[in-house]
Design a protein around this motif. Structure first.
Motif, PDB file in Angstrom:
ATOM      1  N   LYS A 239       2.493  -4.361  -0.122  1.00  0.00           N
ATOM      2  CA  LYS A 239       3.068  -4.541  -1.457  1.00  0.00           C
ATOM      3  C   LYS A 239       2.544  -3.494  -2.433  1.00  0.00           C
ATOM      4  CE  LYS A 239       3.480  -9.550  -0.780  1.00  0.00           C
ATOM      5  NZ  LYS A 239       2.998 -10.882  -1.254  1.00  0.00           N
ATOM      6  N   GLY A 240       1.348  -3.026  -2.197  1.00  0.00           N
ATOM      7  CA  GLY A 240       0.760  -2.010  -3.063  1.00  0.00           C
ATOM      8  C   GLY A 240      -0.504  -1.447  -2.453  1.00  0.00           C
ATOM      9  N   VAL A 241      -0.745  -0.156  -2.653  1.00  0.00           N
ATOM     10  CA  VAL A 241      -1.933   0.510  -2.119  1.00  0.00           C
ATOM     11  C   VAL A 241      -2.491   1.463  -3.168  1.00  0.00           C
ATOM     12  CG1 VAL A 241      -2.830   2.142  -0.398  1.00  0.00           C
ATOM     13  CG2 VAL A 241      -1.190   0.374   0.289  1.00  0.00           C
ATOM     14  N   ILE A 242      -3.804   1.465  -3.323  1.00  0.00           N
ATOM     15  CA  ILE A 242      -4.507   2.465  -4.122  1.00  0.00           C
ATOM     16  C   ILE A 242      -5.563   3.088  -3.232  1.00  0.00           C
ATOM     17  CG2 ILE A 242      -5.965   2.891  -6.141  1.00  0.00           C
ATOM     18  CD1 ILE A 242      -4.728   0.327  -7.351  1.00  0.00           C
ATOM     19  N   LEU A 243      -5.575   4.414  -3.155  1.00  0.00           N
ATOM     20  CA  LEU A 243      -6.584   5.137  -2.399  1.00  0.00           C
ATOM     21  C   LEU A 243      -7.740   5.518  -3.317  1.00  0.00           C
ATOM     22  CD1 LEU A 243      -4.187   7.612  -0.513  1.00  0.00           C
ATOM     23  CD2 LEU A 243      -5.083   5.446   0.359  1.00  0.00           C
ATOM     24  N   LEU A 244      -8.957   5.390  -2.809  1.00  0.00           N
ATOM     25  CA  LEU A 244     -10.142   5.852  -3.520  1.00  0.00           C
ATOM     26  C   LEU A 244     -10.846   6.897  -2.675  1.00  0.00           C
ATOM     27  CD1 LEU A 244     -11.729   2.441  -4.662  1.00  0.00           C
ATOM     28  CD2 LEU A 244      -9.956   3.796  -5.812  1.00  0.00           C
ATOM     29  N   SER A 245     -11.392   7.932  -3.304  1.00  0.00           N
ATOM     30  CA  SER A 245     -12.102   8.968  -2.561  1.00  0.00           C
ATOM     31  C   SER A 245     -13.262   9.519  -3.380  1.00  0.00           C
ATOM     32  CB  SER A 245     -11.147  10.102  -2.162  1.00  0.00           C
ATOM     33  OG  SER A 245     -10.512  10.662  -3.291  1.00  0.00           O
ATOM     34  N   GLY A 246     -14.157  10.234  -2.684  1.00  0.00           N
ATOM     35  CA  GLY A 246     -15.327  10.824  -3.340  1.00  0.00           C
ATOM     36  C   GLY A 246     -15.517  12.264  -2.919  1.00  0.00           C
ATOM     37  N   ASP A 247     -16.786  12.646  -2.670  1.00  0.00           N
ATOM     38  CA  ASP A 247     -17.143  13.900  -1.995  1.00  0.00           C
ATOM     39  C   ASP A 247     -17.136  15.146  -2.868  1.00  0.00           C
ATOM     40  OD1 ASP A 247     -17.595  15.648   0.378  1.00  0.00           O
ATOM     41  OD2 ASP A 247     -15.533  16.259   0.020  1.00  0.00           O
ATOM     42  N   ILE A 258       5.775   8.350  -1.644  1.00  0.00           N
ATOM     43  CA  ILE A 258       6.028   8.444  -0.211  1.00  0.00           C
ATOM     44  C   ILE A 258       7.343   7.732   0.099  1.00  0.00           C
ATOM     45  CG2 ILE A 258       5.169   7.884   2.100  1.00  0.00           C
ATOM     46  CD1 ILE A 258       3.435   9.916   0.637  1.00  0.00           C
ATOM     47  N   ILE A 259       8.245   8.433   0.777  1.00  0.00           N
ATOM     48  CA  ILE A 259       9.511   7.812   1.172  1.00  0.00           C
ATOM     49  C   ILE A 259       9.218   6.621   2.085  1.00  0.00           C
ATOM     50  CG2 ILE A 259      11.680   8.133   2.433  1.00  0.00           C
ATOM     51  CD1 ILE A 259      11.591  11.073   1.612  1.00  0.00           C
ATOM     52  N   GLY A 260       9.734   5.463   1.710  1.00  0.00           N
ATOM     53  CA  GLY A 260       9.487   4.248   2.475  1.00  0.00           C
ATOM     54  C   GLY A 260       8.533   3.297   1.777  1.00  0.00           C
ATOM     55  N   LEU A 261       7.848   3.779   0.710  1.00  0.00           N
ATOM     56  CA  LEU A 261       6.986   2.919  -0.096  1.00  0.00           C
ATOM     57  C   LEU A 261       7.643   2.720  -1.457  1.00  0.00           C
ATOM     58  CD1 LEU A 261       3.409   4.385   0.632  1.00  0.00           C
ATOM     59  CD2 LEU A 261       4.571   2.486   1.771  1.00  0.00           C
ATOM     60  N   ASN A 262       7.637   1.495  -1.963  1.00  0.00           N
ATOM     61  CA  ASN A 262       8.307   1.226  -3.231  1.00  0.00           C
ATOM     62  C   ASN A 262       7.333   1.219  -4.410  1.00  0.00           C
ATOM     63  OD1 ASN A 262       6.975  -1.124  -2.711  1.00  0.00           O
ATOM     64  ND2 ASN A 262       8.769  -2.464  -2.751  1.00  0.00           N
ATOM     65  N   PHE A 263       6.253   1.969  -4.284  1.00  0.00           N
ATOM     66  CA  PHE A 263       5.284   2.108  -5.370  1.00  0.00           C
ATOM     67  C   PHE A 263       4.702   3.527  -5.304  1.00  0.00           C
ATOM     68  CE2 PHE A 263       3.348   0.150  -1.635  1.00  0.00           C
ATOM     69  CZ  PHE A 263       2.322   1.040  -1.335  1.00  0.00           C
ATOM     70  N   PRO A 264       4.246   4.060  -6.419  1.00  0.00           N
ATOM     71  CA  PRO A 264       3.593   5.369  -6.390  1.00  0.00           C
ATOM     72  C   PRO A 264       2.236   5.252  -5.705  1.00  0.00           C
ATOM     73  CG  PRO A 264       3.422   4.421  -8.575  1.00  0.00           C
ATOM     74  CD  PRO A 264       4.322   3.511  -7.787  1.00  0.00           C
ATOM     75  N   GLU A 327      -4.520   4.756 -16.124  1.00  0.00           N
ATOM     76  CA  GLU A 327      -3.131   4.465 -15.764  1.00  0.00           C
ATOM     77  C   GLU A 327      -3.036   2.980 -15.400  1.00  0.00           C
ATOM     78  OE1 GLU A 327      -0.528   6.983 -14.204  1.00  0.00           O
ATOM     79  OE2 GLU A 327      -1.502   8.738 -15.091  1.00  0.00           O
ATOM     80  N   VAL A 328      -1.860   2.414 -15.603  1.00  0.00           N
ATOM     81  CA  VAL A 328      -1.607   1.004 -15.289  1.00  0.00           C
ATOM     82  C   VAL A 328      -0.401   0.918 -14.359  1.00  0.00           C
ATOM     83  CG1 VAL A 328      -1.068  -1.284 -16.199  1.00  0.00           C
ATOM     84  CG2 VAL A 328      -2.508   0.287 -17.528  1.00  0.00           C
ATOM     85  N   VAL A 329      -0.543   0.165 -13.269  1.00  0.00           N
ATOM     86  CA  VAL A 329       0.580  -0.068 -12.360  1.00  0.00           C
ATOM     87  C   VAL A 329       0.681  -1.564 -12.062  1.00  0.00           C
ATOM     88  CG1 VAL A 329       0.492   2.205 -11.255  1.00  0.00           C
ATOM     89  CG2 VAL A 329      -0.863   0.315 -10.314  1.00  0.00           C
ATOM     90  N   GLU A 330       1.841  -1.967 -11.594  1.00  0.00           N
ATOM     91  CA  GLU A 330       2.051  -3.349 -11.173  1.00  0.00           C
ATOM     92  C   GLU A 330       2.587  -3.382  -9.763  1.00  0.00           C
ATOM     93  OE1 GLU A 330       4.678  -5.139 -14.038  1.00  0.00           O
ATOM     94  OE2 GLU A 330       3.014  -5.890 -15.237  1.00  0.00           O
TER      95      GLU A 330
END
Length: 331
Positions: A239-247, A258-264, A327-330
């Motif tokens: 339903k929703g994904v947020i990626l976190l990264s460091g480094d 991404i084509i096939g995902l209904n969220f940014p 930023e805010v997403v739902e």
């Protein structure tokens, strides 16, 4: 009768308050933390009252094959008074990157990774009986309730199974099209985690997933593995994904569709708790939204149950500038 009704009223208030307190969850996160440098951000992060802290790697700078050296450096970090105060109030989870793994840019061939894994899990307060202690790598998942919604935090291990990289004469990594990052067992585990009924997923990767044009470590160095990750997201239809990264010793928001995902799809990089790369003034990243942050920074995700929707406010924060970007997403 009036005492009975009063009791019901009191219980009703208690239940209402309990439900309210669970309608939001705040996750703080960051990376690149030298144990022997001043650490002023812990008191600042505490003011945001996070429910959990997520380490994204380089939690210390061990940089040694000597396990006793790694152990000593973890102890220095645990003895830091600001960090000790923070962890007394905030639970911690996390993964690692190369410097706490053992050696700069190390991967699958690092010879002390089994011993190093146990030290990292000790630092993260993982119970001795946890299955993570017995698997190859410190990947893990954690579920959090936000009102009637569920958020799953998935923390990847991008070190233990990461294949070898070569550099060109300009010290840029050469893409390894046949190479992998996660290893088959972790890929199988990840697909299972993404196939749950969670209302949102937070996926922690120690290295950047979206930003692809800088010369340093990133998922783009393994194009086949990066495509596999994107394809897996489409296949499992979260339903929703947020990626976190460091480094990277910088902070930034990267965003794509991404084509096939209904969220940014966002990749929020927070790196530089103690030693940001202040010399980096600009760096090309076509996915970036907002500024490139080259000062000490940490990230914040604030989830709120909005009834039909799960709202998340995503922020990069710091000392000199309280909020670098938001930023805010739902979902």
């Amino acid at each position: 009768m009036k005492y009975f009704l009063a009791a019901i009223f009191v219980v009703s208030i208690a239940i209402s308050v309990k439900a309210q307190t669970h309608k939001s969850q705040t996750f703080a996160f960051g990376s690149c933390n030298r144990q022997n440098l001043p650490q002023p951000l812990w008191d600042v992060i505490l003011k945001d009252q996070p429910n959990v802290w997520i380490w994204l790697g380089d939690n210390i700078y061990g940089d040694s094959h000597d396990i006793s050296v790694l152990k000593e450096k973890y102890q220095i970090q645990n003895d830091n008074p600001n960090y000790k105060k923070f962890t007394a109030k905030v639970p911690i989870i996390g993964t690692w990157d190369d410097h706490d793994y053992g050696i700069n840019d190390a991967g699958i061939n690092y010879p002390r990774k089994q011993e190093s894994q146990q030290l990292a899990l000790d630092f993260l307060n993982v119970p001795k009986e946890s299955p993570v202690r017995k698997q190859a790598g410190i990947y893990s998942s954690h579920n959090y309730q936000v009102g009637n919604k569920q958020v799953k935090v998935i923390l990847l291990d991008c070190r233990y199974h990461r294949d070898t990289l070569m550099q060109d004469n300009d010290k840029r990594y050469i893409p390894n099209f046949k190479g992998d990052i996660l290893g088959e067992e972790q890929w199988t585990w990840l697909e299972k985690q993404l196939s749950s009924n969670a209302d949102a997923y937070v996926i922690g990767s120690s290295i950047q997933v979206l930003s692809a044009e800088h010369p340093h470590e990133k998922w783009a160095n393994f194009p086949t593995a990066k495509k596999r990750l994107m394809d897996l997201l489409v296949k499992t239809k979260p339903k929703g994904v947020i990626l976190l990264s460091g480094d990277r010793h910088i902070g930034e928001f990267s965003k794509t569709q991404i084509i096939g995902l209904n969220f940014p799809l966002y990749d929020i990089t927070s790196s530089g708790l103690t030693n940001p790369a202040s010399h980096i003034k600009a760096e090309h990243n076509p996915y970036r939204v907002g500024p490139l942050v080259n000062q000490k920074n940490y990230g914040l995700l604030e989830f709120k149950d909005k009834g039909k929707k799960l709202e998340v406010t995503m922020s990069l924060k710091g000392l000199e500038t309280p909020v670098y970007h938001k930023e805010v997403v739902e979902f």
